[in-house]
Design an enzyme around this catalytic site. Structure first.
Site, mmCIF file in Angstrom:
data_model
loop_
_atom_site.group_PDB
_atom_site.id
_atom_site.type_symbol
_atom_site.label_atom_id
_atom_site.label_comp_id
_atom_site.label_asym_id
_atom_site.label_seq_id
_atom_site.Cartn_x
_atom_site.Cartn_y
_atom_site.Cartn_z
ATOM 1 N N HIS A 85 0.862 -1.169 0.000
ATOM 2 C CA HIS A 85 0.000 0.000 0.000
ATOM 3 C C HIS A 85 0.905 1.227 0.000
ATOM 4 O O HIS A 85 1.715 1.408 0.913
ATOM 5 C CB HIS A 85 -0.924 0.002 1.218
ATOM 6 C CG HIS A 85 -1.961 -1.078 1.173
ATOM 7 N ND1 HIS A 85 -2.398 -1.765 2.294
ATOM 8 C CD2 HIS A 85 -2.648 -1.607 0.125
ATOM 9 C CE1 HIS A 85 -3.304 -2.652 1.939
ATOM 10 N NE2 HIS A 85 -3.472 -2.581 0.631
ATOM 11 N N GLU A 88 1.581 3.309 3.126
ATOM 12 C CA GLU A 88 2.091 2.641 4.318
ATOM 13 C C GLU A 88 3.596 2.457 4.124
ATOM 14 O O GLU A 88 4.049 1.491 3.519
ATOM 15 C CB GLU A 88 1.357 1.312 4.529
ATOM 16 C CG GLU A 88 -0.141 1.527 4.766
ATOM 17 C CD GLU A 88 -0.943 0.240 4.800
ATOM 18 O OE1 GLU A 88 -0.339 -0.853 4.881
ATOM 19 O OE2 GLU A 88 -2.191 0.317 4.743
ATOM 20 N N HIS A 216 3.268 -3.841 6.399
ATOM 21 C CA HIS A 216 2.191 -2.857 6.255
ATOM 22 C C HIS A 216 2.249 -1.851 7.396
ATOM 23 O O HIS A 216 3.138 -1.887 8.247
ATOM 24 C CB HIS A 216 0.833 -3.564 6.248
ATOM 25 C CG HIS A 216 0.513 -4.266 4.973
ATOM 26 N ND1 HIS A 216 -0.443 -3.820 4.087
ATOM 27 C CD2 HIS A 216 1.034 -5.391 4.425
ATOM 28 C CE1 HIS A 216 -0.506 -4.641 3.054
ATOM 29 N NE2 HIS A 216 0.378 -5.612 3.233
ATOM 30 N N GLU A 308 1.993 -5.627 10.532
ATOM 31 C CA GLU A 308 1.511 -4.256 10.673
ATOM 32 C C GLU A 308 2.435 -3.579 11.681
ATOM 33 O O GLU A 308 2.524 -4.006 12.831
ATOM 34 C CB GLU A 308 0.060 -4.251 11.159
ATOM 35 C CG GLU A 308 -0.911 -4.994 10.258
ATOM 36 C CD GLU A 308 -1.354 -4.171 9.058
ATOM 37 O OE1 GLU A 308 -0.999 -2.967 8.999
ATOM 38 O OE2 GLU A 308 -2.072 -4.712 8.194
#
Length: 462
Positions: A85, A88, A216, A308
């Protein structure tokens, strides 16, 4: 007092050799950084491109190996993918820092890093979505707020919702019978995916990756498959329901390795969310269809988790050093996890290596296959297992194996041709050594086969 002096000297030495480029990198800067690392460590690195983005930017990978560009039998392949992404961005910067760190520490003969590079083939892709990054970075520079600005690729597509949906097929097969691994793609899959997705699919089909992490932002947790819930919707609402893979305990362990080596992920409370041990099954958090994590597990031999790493998708430049220090040990420990379970060669009676042989473990309904060189890798937790190797045209061979907590157990198979009529299995002839794998350090370079499939770009940004 001497201990304090020792600690001070260690910190001073690390400060002198540690990366100092704690800043955000646009595409051209990223390319220069990759080639800078390559120029500083030319004998253990290689820069290659797996394809181009919608806007024509290269999707660059930096490889670390003592024989760059070559697959060494019984040496596992592992990858990191960042910036899927575009907005990110922490993963992108961490992977650039990791690249500098591996190079510097190898040059300084840090034995842990030397061993890692010599025993592992590491592929680092800092940005899967360079077009989206440029949009997000431009918005940041103009102080334009927007949670999703730059997230998608240049065609406005979320790349982590763009892989062929294989979960639907595996859930059907688990209930009704059918293949439990290497699920086939639809004939028209290339027309259904974006250029970046197609490049990554072709990449992971070209290398026999064993372990992977996808970096991410927007939360702080280690997420493991499946991402897609078995029951995707209930009465029009998204359902969150734990949907484990057959390798659930192994995936939990991989996620915990990263979480507990991370500076604060394991504490659980981050970004207003709470995840016990800092880990979560993807579908129990929220159901995600057509994601890259599940695709790796269902279509290849690769076990991938999603990391994440930051509450803020585009953290301030001043925060990058703290984030690097919080993630550095975890990034190294996760790479080391590829060295567990079992591995070995699958050969026929004449010592020809057998590609695509199926390796099955009793009690775990997910098989892996041998690669193009006849070697296989099966990540397993410590324990005793019944392992079977099968190949068309050959009688299966079954052995009992006890796996320890340290190095992988070497388990070779030599299959005998079946007396029944069957389609012949693809064999790989071995020149000069009757199929025996020489010790890594004495195997001649001339006998090692270069990887032909990925494009080696000219130096400098496109």
């Amino acid at each position: 007092m001497s201990d304090l002096v020792s600690v001070f000297l260690h910190l001073l030495l690390f400060k002198l050799v540690a990366p100092v480029t704690f800043r955000h990198h646009h595409y051209d800067d990223l390319v220069r950084m990759l080639y800078k690392v390559h120029n500083e460590c030319p004998h253990i690195t290689r820069v290659y491109s797996i394809g181009r983005s919608v806007k024509g930017r290269h999707l660059y990978v930096l490889e670390f190996s003592d024989y760059p560009g070559i697959h060494e039998p019984l040496e596992p392949e592992v990858k990191y993918v960042g910036n899927m992404h575009g907005n990110e961005v922490l993963g992108r910067e961490l992977l650039l820092q990791l690249s500098e760190f591996l190079c510097e520490e190898f040059r300084n003969r840090n034995q842990r890093i030397v061993r890692l590079v010599e025993d592992t083939r590491i592929h680092i892709m800092p940005s899967m979505n360079p077009d989206g990054y440029e949009v997000a970075a431009a918005a940041q520079e103009r102080d334009i707020s927007g949670y999703l600005v730059g997230r998608n690729n240049a065609n406005g597509v979320d790349l982590n919702r763009n892989f062929p949906d294989l979960n639907t097929y595996i859930y059907y097969n688990e209930k009704n019978g059918g293949p439990n691994h290497h699920l086939p793609l639809p004939d028209n899959w290339k027309s259904q995916v974006e250029p970046e997705t197609q490049a990554v699919i072709q990449w992971i089909r070209s290398f026999n990756f064993v372990l992977s992490a996808n970096l991410h932002g927007g939360a702080v947790v280690a997420n493991y498959p499946y991402d897609k819930s078995l029951e995707h919707r209930v009465r029009g609402f998204r359902r969150t329901a734990n949907t484990p893979t057959p390798d659930d305990k192994l995936f939990q362990k991989l996620a915990k390795v990263y979480s507990y080596a991370h500076g604060w992920m394991h504490q659980g409370w981050n970004c207003g969310d709470y995840f016990p041990d800092g880990i979560t099954n993807g579908a129990s958090w929220y159901s995600l269809s057509k994601g890259m994590q599940d695709f790796n597990y269902l279509h290849t031999n690769c076990f991938e988790i999603t990391l994440e790493l930051s509450c803020d998708k585009f953290p301030l430049q001043e925060e990058l050093q703290r984030e690097w220090l919080g993630n550095r040990e975890a990034l190294i420990q996760f790479l080391e996890q590829v060295h567990q379970g079992i591995k070995g060669m699958v050969r026929d009676e004449n010592y020809n290596n057998l590609a695509d042989a199926v390796i099955s473990v009793g009690g775990i309904n997910h098989d892996v296959t041998s690669g193009a060189h006849g070697d296989y890798f099966r990540l397993l937790l410590p324990g005793t297992y019944t392992v079977t190797a099968t190949a068309p045209g050959f009688d299966p061979e079954t052995v009992s194996v006890t796996v320890g907590p340290a190095e992988p157990k070497l388990v070779n198979f030599q299959l005998k041709r079946s007396t029944s009529q069957a389609a012949p299995k693809r064999r790989i002839p071995n020149s000069g050594h009757r199929g025996r794998v020489l010790p890594k350090k004495v195997q001649p370079r001339a006998a090692r086969k270069k990887e032909p499939m990925m494009k080696q770009p000219q130096r400098g940004p496109a």
